[in-house]
Design a protein around this motif. Structure first.
Motif, PDB file in Angstrom:
ATOM      1  N   ALA A  52       8.617   8.387  -7.150  1.00  0.00           N
ATOM      2  CA  ALA A  52       9.867   9.047  -6.695  1.00  0.00           C
ATOM      3  C   ALA A  52      10.238   8.371  -4.651  1.00  0.00           C
ATOM      4  O   ALA A  52       9.343   8.589  -4.625  1.00  0.00           O
ATOM      5  CB  ALA A  52      10.326  10.359  -6.940  1.00  0.00           C
ATOM      6  N   ARG A  53      11.173   8.768  -4.605  1.00  0.00           N
ATOM      7  CA  ARG A  53      11.549   8.278  -3.124  1.00  0.00           C
ATOM      8  C   ARG A  53      10.937   9.684  -3.175  1.00  0.00           C
ATOM      9  O   ARG A  53      10.926  10.741  -2.924  1.00  0.00           O
ATOM     10  CB  ARG A  53      13.398   8.841  -2.786  1.00  0.00           C
ATOM     11  N   ALA A  54      10.100   9.493  -1.549  1.00  0.00           N
ATOM     12  CA  ALA A  54       9.904  10.716  -1.031  1.00  0.00           C
ATOM     13  C   ALA A  54      10.666  10.745  -0.090  1.00  0.00           C
ATOM     14  O   ALA A  54      10.261  11.857   0.700  1.00  0.00           O
ATOM     15  CB  ALA A  54       8.759   9.850   0.398  1.00  0.00           C
ATOM     16  N   THR A  74       6.679   7.068  -2.993  1.00  0.00           N
ATOM     17  CA  THR A  74       5.433   7.605  -3.220  1.00  0.00           C
ATOM     18  C   THR A  74       5.232   7.337  -4.703  1.00  0.00           C
ATOM     19  O   THR A  74       6.390   7.596  -5.902  1.00  0.00           O
ATOM     20  CB  THR A  74       5.439   8.818  -2.682  1.00  0.00           C
ATOM     21  N   PHE A  75       4.212   6.366  -5.579  1.00  0.00           N
ATOM     22  CA  PHE A  75       3.934   6.613  -6.952  1.00  0.00           C
ATOM     23  C   PHE A  75       2.133   7.492  -7.023  1.00  0.00           C
ATOM     24  O   PHE A  75       1.867   7.410  -6.165  1.00  0.00           O
ATOM     25  CB  PHE A  75       4.076   5.206  -7.431  1.00  0.00           C
ATOM     26  N   VAL A  88      -0.520  -1.755  -8.255  1.00  0.00           N
ATOM     27  CA  VAL A  88       0.197  -2.528  -7.585  1.00  0.00           C
ATOM     28  C   VAL A  88       1.975  -2.812  -8.386  1.00  0.00           C
ATOM     29  O   VAL A  88       1.547  -3.422  -8.920  1.00  0.00           O
ATOM     30  CB  VAL A  88      -0.444  -3.613  -6.746  1.00  0.00           C
ATOM     31  N   PRO A  89       2.349  -2.168  -7.214  1.00  0.00           N
ATOM     32  CA  PRO A  89       4.343  -3.692  -8.101  1.00  0.00           C
ATOM     33  C   PRO A  89       3.770  -4.754  -8.009  1.00  0.00           C
ATOM     34  O   PRO A  89       3.305  -5.405  -7.093  1.00  0.00           O
ATOM     35  CB  PRO A  89       4.051  -2.731  -6.740  1.00  0.00           C
ATOM     36  N   ALA A  90       4.283  -5.630  -8.854  1.00  0.00           N
ATOM     37  CA  ALA A  90       5.110  -6.368  -9.642  1.00  0.00           C
ATOM     38  C   ALA A  90       5.395  -7.227  -9.133  1.00  0.00           C
ATOM     39  O   ALA A  90       5.443  -8.456  -9.211  1.00  0.00           O
ATOM     40  CB  ALA A  90       4.871  -6.083 -11.220  1.00  0.00           C
TER      41      ALA A  90
END
Length: 96
Positions: A52-54, A74-75, A88-90
């Protein structure tokens, strides 16, 4: 491999051996090794990723993001498998 390993869907490679000179001039040395678990079939890895947005309290109507603004995010990864999982984000402009 054992039947239990196959049923579980993964196993941990392990081995041990002993080295000793034939003439007995030195004591025997036992070498052991256990490696990372190895997946044997699909469905073993189980991770839940949430994020979600921090800055959830930010009023986006009154204070929208502009081009080039960094969005704080943050995740969390909950790993329920026996293996180490790296996430990691793809795609996108994210960095781990």
């Amino acid at each position: 491999l054992t039947q239990a390993d196959i049923d579980r869907g993964w196993y941990t490679p392990e081995f041990a051996f002993t080295v000793a000179p034939v003439d007995g001039s030195a004591p025997a040395v036992t070498v052991t090794h256990a490696a990372a678990p190895v997946v044997l079939r699909d469905g073993v890895l189980a991770a839940t990723i949430t994020g979600a947005r921090a800055d959830a309290g930010r009023d986006l109507a009154a204070n929208p993001y502009a081009v080039g603004t960094q969005v704080p995010y943050t995740f969390r990864v909950d790993n329920r498998s026996p293996m180490v999982v790296t996430v990691v984000p793809a795609t996108g402009d994210f960095s781990p």
